[in-house]
Design a protein around this motif. Structure first.
Motif, PDB file in Angstrom:
ATOM      1  N   SER A 133       0.670   2.712   3.514  1.00 44.01           N
ATOM      2  CA  SER A 133      -0.459   2.059   2.861  1.00 44.01           C
ATOM      3  C   SER A 133      -1.771   2.434   3.544  1.00 44.01           C
ATOM      4  O   SER A 133      -2.769   2.666   2.888  1.00 44.01           O
ATOM      5  N   GLU A 134      -1.762   2.473   4.863  1.00 48.94           N
ATOM      6  CA  GLU A 134      -2.970   2.858   5.580  1.00 48.94           C
ATOM      7  C   GLU A 134      -3.343   4.303   5.280  1.00 48.94           C
ATOM      8  O   GLU A 134      -4.522   4.623   5.156  1.00 48.94           O
ATOM      9  N   ASN A 135      -2.355   5.173   5.138  1.00 54.20           N
ATOM     10  CA  ASN A 135      -2.648   6.563   4.795  1.00 54.20           C
ATOM     11  C   ASN A 135      -3.278   6.667   3.412  1.00 54.20           C
ATOM     12  O   ASN A 135      -4.137   7.510   3.186  1.00 54.20           O
ATOM     13  N   GLU A 136      -2.847   5.813   2.473  1.00 58.67           N
ATOM     14  CA  GLU A 136      -3.444   5.809   1.142  1.00 58.67           C
ATOM     15  C   GLU A 136      -4.879   5.296   1.184  1.00 58.67           C
ATOM     16  O   GLU A 136      -5.702   5.669   0.370  1.00 58.67           O
ATOM     17  N   LEU A 137      -5.183   4.454   2.148  1.00 57.77           N
ATOM     18  CA  LEU A 137      -6.512   3.864   2.259  1.00 57.77           C
ATOM     19  C   LEU A 137      -7.535   4.827   2.853  1.00 57.77           C
ATOM     20  O   LEU A 137      -8.719   4.761   2.528  1.00 57.77           O
ATOM     21  N   ILE A 169      -5.689  -7.465  -1.146  1.00 62.08           N
ATOM     22  CA  ILE A 169      -5.522  -6.242  -1.931  1.00 62.08           C
ATOM     23  C   ILE A 169      -4.664  -6.557  -3.149  1.00 62.08           C
ATOM     24  O   ILE A 169      -3.537  -7.031  -3.030  1.00 62.08           O
ATOM     25  N   VAL A 170      -5.230  -6.304  -4.317  1.00 59.02           N
ATOM     26  CA  VAL A 170      -4.523  -6.511  -5.574  1.00 59.02           C
ATOM     27  C   VAL A 170      -3.722  -5.265  -5.928  1.00 59.02           C
ATOM     28  O   VAL A 170      -2.580  -5.351  -6.366  1.00 59.02           O
ATOM     29  N   ARG A 171      -4.339  -4.091  -5.698  1.00 59.52           N
ATOM     30  CA  ARG A 171      -3.663  -2.823  -5.995  1.00 59.52           C
ATOM     31  C   ARG A 171      -4.191  -1.747  -5.048  1.00 59.52           C
ATOM     32  O   ARG A 171      -5.389  -1.668  -4.810  1.00 59.52           O
ATOM     33  N   LEU A 172      -3.290  -0.951  -4.540  1.00 62.61           N
ATOM     34  CA  LEU A 172      -3.664   0.186  -3.694  1.00 62.61           C
ATOM     35  C   LEU A 172      -2.695   1.321  -3.968  1.00 62.61           C
ATOM     36  O   LEU A 172      -1.489   1.182  -3.791  1.00 62.61           O
ATOM     37  N   ASP A 173      -3.238   2.426  -4.455  1.00 56.93           N
ATOM     38  CA  ASP A 173      -2.461   3.649  -4.589  1.00 56.93           C
ATOM     39  C   ASP A 173      -3.388   4.818  -4.270  1.00 56.93           C
ATOM     40  O   ASP A 173      -4.502   4.600  -3.789  1.00 56.93           O
ATOM     41  N   ILE A 174      -2.950   6.024  -4.525  1.00 61.12           N
ATOM     42  CA  ILE A 174      -3.747   7.186  -4.111  1.00 61.12           C
ATOM     43  C   ILE A 174      -5.026   7.354  -4.923  1.00 61.12           C
ATOM     44  O   ILE A 174      -5.923   8.066  -4.509  1.00 61.12           O
TER      45      ILE A 174
END
Length: 131
Positions: free
Chosen positions: A22-26, A104-109
């Protein structure tokens, strides 16, 4: 007993790995594309200038904001030319930017959506990844 210890270690390693994904996606630069309120469709929020048609175009101009997340847990924030440096922390679905806490509601690339924690009316902030 050994099986329980081994399973605990495996699950612990997997949860740490999931957090780093997740951190990498951020990591990277994000551009604000929308701010939405949680008002139902039949309720209009009160504004200062309801009769002004220019207020809609002004609100679009206010959306010029970027967030740049770095690997060293620092963030660079640019809001309409006002620039800030801060630190961030990601824990499960909680994102802490400086001293403010968001969910966070949504996190993707491609997309990041978060909302302010513990507010009466949720305001969602939607960002897209800059390329």
């Amino acid at each position: 007993m050994r099986i329980l210890i081994i399973l605990t270690l495996i699950l612990g390693i997997n949860s740490c790995k999931a957090q780093s994904i997740s951190e990498n996606e951020l990591i990277g630069k994000w551009i604000l594309v929308a701010e939405t309120d949680s008002f139902p469709d039949d309720i209009e929020p009160l504004t200062e200038n309801d009769s002004d048609s220019e207020s809609e175009s002004d609100s679009k101009a206010e959306l010029k904001a970027t967030l740049t997340f770095n690997k060293d847990k620092t963030i660079f924030i640019n809001q309409m030319g006002n620039e800030y440096n801060a630190t961030y922390k990601l824990t499960d679905s909680t994102l802490t930017l400086g001293n403010r806490i968001y969910i966070i509601v949504r996190l993707d690339i491609e997309k990041l959506i978060y909302k302010v924690k513990d507010h009466l009316f949720d305001k969602n902030y939607e960002y897209k990844k800059a390329e």
